[in-house]
Each structure stands twice: as structure tokens, then as C-alpha cells.
Design a protein around this motif. Structure first.
Motif, PDB file in Angstrom:
ATOM      1  N   GLY A 109       1.442  -6.648 -11.955  1.00  0.00           N
ATOM      2  CA  GLY A 109       0.745  -5.396 -11.660  1.00  0.00           C
ATOM      3  C   GLY A 109       0.325  -5.298 -10.209  1.00  0.00           C
ATOM      4  O   GLY A 109       0.397  -4.224  -9.595  1.00  0.00           O
ATOM      5  N   LEU A 110      -0.077  -6.424  -9.637  1.00  0.00           N
ATOM      6  CA  LEU A 110      -0.496  -6.431  -8.242  1.00  0.00           C
ATOM      7  C   LEU A 110       0.703  -6.243  -7.320  1.00  0.00           C
ATOM      8  O   LEU A 110       0.636  -5.471  -6.353  1.00  0.00           O
ATOM      9  N   ILE A 111       1.800  -6.897  -7.629  1.00  0.00           N
ATOM     10  CA  ILE A 111       3.020  -6.709  -6.835  1.00  0.00           C
ATOM     11  C   ILE A 111       3.466  -5.253  -6.911  1.00  0.00           C
ATOM     12  O   ILE A 111       3.830  -4.645  -5.899  1.00  0.00           O
ATOM     13  N   GLN A 112       3.401  -4.669  -8.103  1.00  0.00           N
ATOM     14  CA  GLN A 112       3.780  -3.260  -8.262  1.00  0.00           C
ATOM     15  C   GLN A 112       2.854  -2.362  -7.447  1.00  0.00           C
ATOM     16  O   GLN A 112       3.309  -1.429  -6.786  1.00  0.00           O
ATOM     17  N   GLN A 113       1.554  -2.625  -7.486  1.00  0.00           N
ATOM     18  CA  GLN A 113       0.593  -1.817  -6.726  1.00  0.00           C
ATOM     19  C   GLN A 113       0.899  -1.873  -5.228  1.00  0.00           C
ATOM     20  O   GLN A 113       0.866  -0.864  -4.538  1.00  0.00           O
ATOM     21  N   LEU A 114       1.205  -3.048  -4.758  1.00  0.00           N
ATOM     22  CA  LEU A 114       1.465  -3.217  -3.330  1.00  0.00           C
ATOM     23  C   LEU A 114       2.797  -2.622  -2.892  1.00  0.00           C
ATOM     24  O   LEU A 114       2.930  -2.167  -1.758  1.00  0.00           O
ATOM     25  N   SER A 115       3.783  -2.608  -3.793  1.00  0.00           N
ATOM     26  CA  SER A 115       5.128  -2.206  -3.390  1.00  0.00           C
ATOM     27  C   SER A 115       5.564  -0.817  -3.844  1.00  0.00           C
ATOM     28  O   SER A 115       6.564  -0.297  -3.349  1.00  0.00           O
ATOM     29  N   ASP A 170       9.615  -7.735  -1.494  1.00  0.00           N
ATOM     30  CA  ASP A 170       9.612  -9.152  -1.133  1.00  0.00           C
ATOM     31  C   ASP A 170       8.347  -9.529  -0.364  1.00  0.00           C
ATOM     32  O   ASP A 170       7.793 -10.609  -0.555  1.00  0.00           O
ATOM     33  N   VAL A 171       7.843  -8.628   0.465  1.00  0.00           N
ATOM     34  CA  VAL A 171       6.606  -8.877   1.205  1.00  0.00           C
ATOM     35  C   VAL A 171       5.420  -8.894   0.240  1.00  0.00           C
ATOM     36  O   VAL A 171       4.551  -9.760   0.318  1.00  0.00           O
ATOM     37  N   ALA A 172       5.403  -7.944  -0.689  1.00  0.00           N
ATOM     38  CA  ALA A 172       4.335  -7.887  -1.683  1.00  0.00           C
ATOM     39  C   ALA A 172       4.323  -9.156  -2.532  1.00  0.00           C
ATOM     40  O   ALA A 172       3.258  -9.735  -2.798  1.00  0.00           O
ATOM     41  N   THR A 173       5.498  -9.603  -2.942  1.00  0.00           N
ATOM     42  CA  THR A 173       5.612 -10.813  -3.761  1.00  0.00           C
ATOM     43  C   THR A 173       5.124 -12.034  -2.997  1.00  0.00           C
ATOM     44  O   THR A 173       4.349 -12.840  -3.531  1.00  0.00           O
ATOM     45  N   GLN A 174       5.539 -12.172  -1.748  1.00  0.00           N
ATOM     46  CA  GLN A 174       5.093 -13.299  -0.924  1.00  0.00           C
ATOM     47  C   GLN A 174       3.576 -13.267  -0.735  1.00  0.00           C
ATOM     48  O   GLN A 174       2.919 -14.298  -0.790  1.00  0.00           O
ATOM     49  N   MET A 210       3.061  -9.742   6.805  1.00  0.00           N
ATOM     50  CA  MET A 210       2.661 -10.192   5.502  1.00  0.00           C
ATOM     51  C   MET A 210       1.134 -10.327   5.402  1.00  0.00           C
ATOM     52  O   MET A 210       0.582 -10.201   4.318  1.00  0.00           O
ATOM     53  N   GLU A 211       0.457 -10.576   6.510  1.00  0.00           N
ATOM     54  CA  GLU A 211      -0.993 -10.723   6.474  1.00  0.00           C
ATOM     55  C   GLU A 211      -1.684  -9.442   5.985  1.00  0.00           C
ATOM     56  O   GLU A 211      -2.686  -9.510   5.279  1.00  0.00           O
ATOM     57  N   GLN A 212      -1.145  -8.285   6.374  1.00  0.00           N
ATOM     58  CA  GLN A 212      -1.729  -7.026   5.920  1.00  0.00           C
ATOM     59  C   GLN A 212      -1.591  -6.895   4.399  1.00  0.00           C
ATOM     60  O   GLN A 212      -2.528  -6.490   3.713  1.00  0.00           O
ATOM     61  N   ALA A 213      -0.427  -7.232   3.889  1.00  0.00           N
ATOM     62  CA  ALA A 213      -0.191  -7.171   2.442  1.00  0.00           C
ATOM     63  C   ALA A 213      -1.079  -8.174   1.711  1.00  0.00           C
ATOM     64  O   ALA A 213      -1.618  -7.881   0.642  1.00  0.00           O
ATOM     65  N   ARG A 214      -1.248  -9.346   2.301  1.00  0.00           N
ATOM     66  CA  ARG A 214      -2.109 -10.372   1.697  1.00  0.00           C
ATOM     67  C   ARG A 214      -3.555  -9.879   1.637  1.00  0.00           C
ATOM     68  O   ARG A 214      -4.242 -10.034   0.632  1.00  0.00           O
ATOM     69  N   GLY A 215      -4.005  -9.264   2.702  1.00  0.00           N
ATOM     70  CA  GLY A 215      -5.360  -8.710   2.725  1.00  0.00           C
ATOM     71  C   GLY A 215      -5.541  -7.611   1.703  1.00  0.00           C
ATOM     72  O   GLY A 215      -6.575  -7.526   1.032  1.00  0.00           O
ATOM     73  N   ALA A 216      -4.516  -6.757   1.584  1.00  0.00           N
ATOM     74  CA  ALA A 216      -4.578  -5.678   0.593  1.00  0.00           C
ATOM     75  C   ALA A 216      -4.627  -6.260  -0.815  1.00  0.00           C
ATOM     76  O   ALA A 216      -5.401  -5.804  -1.661  1.00  0.00           O
ATOM     77  N   ALA A 217      -3.814  -7.279  -1.066  1.00  0.00           N
ATOM     78  CA  ALA A 217      -3.798  -7.917  -2.392  1.00  0.00           C
ATOM     79  C   ALA A 217      -5.166  -8.501  -2.724  1.00  0.00           C
ATOM     80  O   ALA A 217      -5.673  -8.318  -3.839  1.00  0.00           O
ATOM     81  N   GLN A 218      -5.758  -9.181  -1.758  1.00  0.00           N
ATOM     82  CA  GLN A 218      -7.072  -9.774  -1.996  1.00  0.00           C
ATOM     83  C   GLN A 218      -8.124  -8.701  -2.253  1.00  0.00           C
ATOM     84  O   GLN A 218      -8.992  -8.859  -3.109  1.00  0.00           O
ATOM     85  N   SER A 219      -8.037  -7.588  -1.537  1.00  0.00           N
ATOM     86  CA  SER A 219      -8.980  -6.482  -1.751  1.00  0.00           C
ATOM     87  C   SER A 219      -8.862  -5.930  -3.165  1.00  0.00           C
ATOM     88  O   SER A 219      -9.873  -5.655  -3.811  1.00  0.00           O
ATOM     89  N   TYR A 220      -7.635  -5.763  -3.639  1.00  0.00           N
ATOM     90  CA  TYR A 220      -7.452  -5.278  -5.012  1.00  0.00           C
ATOM     91  C   TYR A 220      -8.049  -6.259  -6.012  1.00  0.00           C
ATOM     92  O   TYR A 220      -8.701  -5.860  -6.981  1.00  0.00           O
ATOM     93  N   LEU A 221      -7.824  -7.554  -5.789  1.00  0.00           N
ATOM     94  CA  LEU A 221      -8.360  -8.562  -6.704  1.00  0.00           C
ATOM     95  C   LEU A 221      -9.885  -8.591  -6.684  1.00  0.00           C
ATOM     96  O   LEU A 221     -10.511  -8.888  -7.699  1.00  0.00           O
ATOM     97  N   SER A 252       1.014 -16.092  -2.197  1.00  0.00           N
ATOM     98  CA  SER A 252       0.317 -16.932  -1.217  1.00  0.00           C
ATOM     99  C   SER A 252      -1.164 -17.091  -1.548  1.00  0.00           C
ATOM    100  O   SER A 252      -1.846 -17.921  -0.957  1.00  0.00           O
ATOM    101  N   LEU A 253      -1.658 -16.285  -2.491  1.00  0.00           N
ATOM    102  CA  LEU A 253      -3.060 -16.350  -2.888  1.00  0.00           C
ATOM    103  C   LEU A 253      -3.243 -17.358  -4.016  1.00  0.00           C
ATOM    104  O   LEU A 253      -2.342 -17.562  -4.830  1.00  0.00           O
ATOM    105  N   ASN A 254      -4.401 -17.958  -4.080  1.00  0.00           N
ATOM    106  CA  ASN A 254      -4.725 -18.876  -5.167  1.00  0.00           C
ATOM    107  C   ASN A 254      -5.486 -18.075  -6.220  1.00  0.00           C
ATOM    108  O   ASN A 254      -6.697 -17.892  -6.096  1.00  0.00           O
TER     109      ASN A 254
END
Length: 100
Positions: A21-27, A37-41, A1-12, A45-47
Motif C-alpha cells: 500500500g505504501l509503495i502504491q501510494q508513493l508511485s 522502483d524508487v518507491a520500492t527502494q 530516493m531521499e525524497q521518496a524515503r522521507g515521504a514514505a516515513q511521513s505516511y507511516l 530502506s526503512l526499518n
């Protein structure tokens, strides 16, 4: 999940994204291909201030093209667009010159 979290933060960090949209991009198969489910978590997990993200996205659209206030709200909230909630899309649009 840490990799997905890092990717999400990079997109943001690069662009304004809605939660959906971010969940869709990741998944998506055209995106990062994380399990949904990993993308959603990861996203949850981000603020994230989703209203601020909507303002960023709205301003980005206005930097590229001209939109009416209602057209910008529709673009931001459309399932084919950014997938913000109507409230977030309205907030984002109303904090730009399109609705001023």
C-alpha cells in the motif's frame, strides 16, 4: 530516493500502511508519482514493523466503523483495501477487539 524515503516515513508517521500500500501510494498517479522502483527502494530502506502497522490500520478501521474479525482481516488484506499479507492482516485484526 531521499525524497521518496522521507515521504514514505511521513505516511507511516500518520497512518498504518502495508508495504504494498505504501509503495502504491508513493508511485501512483493519484499519489506522489515516484517511479515504482524508487518507491520500492525507499520503502525497503526503512526499518518497518509491518505487523505493528497492521495493528494501527485495524484499530483505525474500528475507530470509524464496526467490523467482524473476518471482515477486518479481509479489509486489511484485500487488493482493493490495505494490501497487507494475510498473515499481517490476521495479526493486526487479532490485536484488536474485533477478534477478542
Amino acid at each position: 530516493m531521499e525524497q521518496a524515503r522521507g515521504a514514505a516515513q511521513s505516511y507511516l508517521d500518520m497512518n498504518g500502511f502495508s508495504r504494498a500500500g505504501l509503495i502504491q501510494q508513493l508511485s501512483s498517479s493519484a499519489g506522489d508519482q515516484y517511479p515504482k522502483d524508487v518507491a520500492t527502494q525507499a520503502v525497503d530502506s526503512l526499518n518497518v514493523d509491518w505487523n505493528a502497522q497492521a495493528v494501527r490500520a485495524a484499530q483505525s478501521y474500528l475507530n470509524m466503523d464496526h467490523f467482524s474479525c473476518s471482515g477486518l482481516i479481509e479489509q486489511l488484506s484485500s487488493s482493493a483495501g490495505d494490501q497487507y499479507t494475510k498473515a499481517q492482516a490476521s495479526y493486526g485484526a487479532h490485536h484488536t477487539s474485533a477478534c477478542g
